[in-house]
Scaffold this motif. Structure first.
Motif, short mmCIF file in Angstrom:
data_model
loop_
_atom_site.label_atom_id
_atom_site.label_comp_id
_atom_site.label_asym_id
_atom_site.label_seq_id
_atom_site.Cartn_x
_atom_site.Cartn_y
_atom_site.Cartn_z
N ALA A 41 69.62 12.04 -68.91
CA ALA A 41 69.12 11.93 -70.46
C ALA A 41 69.69 12.75 -71.60
CB ALA A 41 67.48 12.26 -70.47
N ILE A 42 70.20 13.87 -71.10
CA ILE A 42 70.91 14.76 -72.14
C ILE A 42 72.26 14.98 -71.88
CG2 ILE A 42 68.83 15.93 -72.54
CD1 ILE A 42 69.89 18.49 -70.93
N ALA A 57 69.11 25.78 -71.66
CA ALA A 57 67.62 26.08 -72.07
C ALA A 57 66.68 25.24 -71.40
CB ALA A 57 67.37 26.49 -73.44
N ILE A 58 66.79 23.96 -71.60
CA ILE A 58 66.15 22.95 -71.12
C ILE A 58 65.99 22.92 -69.46
CG2 ILE A 58 65.73 20.41 -71.02
CD1 ILE A 58 66.81 20.19 -73.91
N GLU A 76 67.11 13.75 -63.48
CA GLU A 76 66.49 12.91 -64.46
C GLU A 76 66.63 13.36 -65.94
OE1 GLU A 76 62.35 10.87 -63.41
OE2 GLU A 76 61.88 12.57 -65.03
N VAL A 77 66.38 14.62 -66.07
CA VAL A 77 66.61 14.97 -67.46
C VAL A 77 68.09 15.26 -67.60
CG1 VAL A 77 66.32 17.70 -67.13
CG2 VAL A 77 65.74 16.76 -69.41
N HIS A 101 71.62 32.24 -70.88
CA HIS A 101 72.03 30.85 -70.65
C HIS A 101 73.27 30.79 -70.98
CE1 HIS A 101 67.67 29.78 -71.39
NE2 HIS A 101 67.88 29.70 -70.28
N GLU A 134 74.14 25.54 -75.22
CA GLU A 134 73.19 26.35 -74.98
C GLU A 134 71.72 25.76 -75.26
OE1 GLU A 134 69.88 28.63 -76.55
OE2 GLU A 134 71.06 27.37 -78.04
N HIS A 135 71.53 24.72 -75.77
CA HIS A 135 69.94 24.19 -75.87
C HIS A 135 69.88 23.39 -74.51
CE1 HIS A 135 67.16 21.30 -78.20
NE2 HIS A 135 66.57 22.22 -77.42
N GLU A 159 62.48 27.43 -64.04
CA GLU A 159 61.33 28.47 -64.23
C GLU A 159 59.78 27.83 -64.08
OE1 GLU A 159 62.02 31.21 -67.73
OE2 GLU A 159 60.08 31.71 -67.72
N ARG A 160 59.76 26.76 -64.55
CA ARG A 160 58.49 26.23 -64.39
C ARG A 160 58.07 25.82 -62.83
NH1 ARG A 160 54.32 23.10 -66.45
NH2 ARG A 160 53.98 21.16 -65.37
N GLU A 183 63.02 23.99 -66.70
CA GLU A 183 62.61 23.19 -65.59
C GLU A 183 62.60 23.96 -64.36
OE1 GLU A 183 61.82 19.76 -64.78
OE2 GLU A 183 62.26 18.71 -66.91
N LEU A 235 73.67 17.38 -76.30
CA LEU A 235 73.05 18.42 -77.26
C LEU A 235 73.96 19.46 -77.00
CD1 LEU A 235 69.48 18.30 -75.65
CD2 LEU A 235 70.32 17.20 -77.42
N PRO A 236 73.84 20.61 -77.91
CA PRO A 236 74.81 21.89 -78.01
C PRO A 236 74.44 22.35 -76.37
CG PRO A 236 73.38 21.66 -79.96
CD PRO A 236 72.98 20.40 -78.94
N ARG A 263 63.94 16.03 -60.86
CA ARG A 263 63.39 16.25 -62.15
C ARG A 263 64.68 16.68 -62.77
NH1 ARG A 263 57.37 16.95 -63.34
NH2 ARG A 263 58.24 18.16 -65.06
#
Lengths: 214, 214
Positions: B209-210, B172-173, B205-206, B145, B168-169, B179-180, B177, B165-166, B202
């Motif tokens: 949000a971040i 990861a989010i 969308e996220v 990441h 790296e975090h 990977e899923r 998505e 958010l940081p 998707r």
């Protein structure tokens, strides 16, 4: 009455004993390493008893996975039911740090999460190569987030917040964080650095990003 | 000069040919099914040539995984470099729908993503049972990441946004998505319903949000 109920109860007892024996054998030998013979021998049944209940050890595993998920969902429901009045009783809005403490309580490990994760990975790998297995598994995965939307949204509402994304999408994001932590734990052979507290802090961080005050 | 450079170049050529042969054999036979003999035979080398370059087929696989990831990261960098001036040229702020179109361009499938996912799952499973392999893999995962933070943050900045958010975090989010979606595709044996466009929607969308406007 007794005539028709008894065989069904006996059948259920046979199924339960096979499921318990299979759990032990799977954890010890892995999904691929476990043989139907070893499961039958552990349960004290013949192969006939096995095949009158399950088509294959893979089908049995999917039943175990559903049971384990139902157990975890019920636990989540119990924990959020206990937390809801406490959250509603807070005099001021809950911040990310306090939320992380509650999340850590919800995530406190129960049972052998790592062993389950290894087995589920093994199952996923088999399913990716077998169209019949993959249909049931894909269906289980799509149902799994929907099943925990209820308790999570109730706990959020008690804390005065709601998702800003569709609930199924939000749960997939939170579930992804949880799964990633289990994967790292399974790979490192020990709890990830910071363990449950670090995971709870990360989940709280993203939870505040994808929710808003009501 | 020629004396010392030639063996190294020859060695590199041998390694490259082994890596290419192994990729073919892994895709055909799976990681567990592929034998060192089959890889050597495909490459036209002896086992001696193999073992003077790699300790095991698992070590070779980790090298392949790193190469594949480096290729994907370089592609991401190229795509975001091309997009940045277009994003900066927008007269008004970009919304989630428009962002989803750019994200779909970035995610457009190149190469056999599903085959790689199946192989990586197989490798992960082996690594969870082998302390030596898991150390290298866990280290790769934690680096992966971090390596794409740069191009993603540049593209965001060009679009006038930054992570809340940081980094790296946040990565990861977004990676979760992605990977899923690959997992569902690998399980369904076909592109997920809606395919790249649904995934891009998707992720957009996220992403909104971040992130926040700069």
């Amino acid at each position: 009455m007794t005539e028709s109920v008894a065989p069904s109860a006996r059948r259920q007892a046979t199924r339960d004993r096979l499921l318990e024996a299979a759990t032990e054998v799977f954890v010890e030998e892995g999904l691929q390493g476990a043989s139907v013979e070893a499961i039958c021998s552990r349960a004290g049944f013949t192969r006939g008893a096995f095949y009158s209940n399950f088509d294959s050890k893979e089908e049995l595993f999917l039943v175990l996975l559903e049971r384990e998920f139902a157990r975890q969902s019920a636990e989540l429901q119990d924990t959020t039911d206990e937390l809801a009045p406490i959250l509603r009783g807070q005099s001021c809005a809950i911040g990310p740090e306090q939320a992380a403490e509650y999340i850590a309580q919800i995530l406190a490990p129960k049972g052998d999460t790592t062993a389950w994760y290894v087995l589920e990975t093994e199952f996923c790998l088999l399913a990716m190569r077998d169209r019949e297995m993959s249909a049931g598994y894909a269906e289980f995965l799509s149902r799994s987030h929907a099943a925990i939307v209820g308790p999570v949204e109730s706990a959020l509402a008690a804390a005065g917040r709601r998702f800003t994304l569709p609930a199924e999408h939000a749960l997939a994001i939170l579930g992804g964080e949880y799964e990633r932590a289990i994967k790292i734990t399974a790979l490192s052979g020990a709890a990830a650095p910071g363990g449950v507290d670090e995971l709870a802090r990360r989940i709280s961080e993203v939870l505040f990003a994808i929710t808003e005050p009501i």
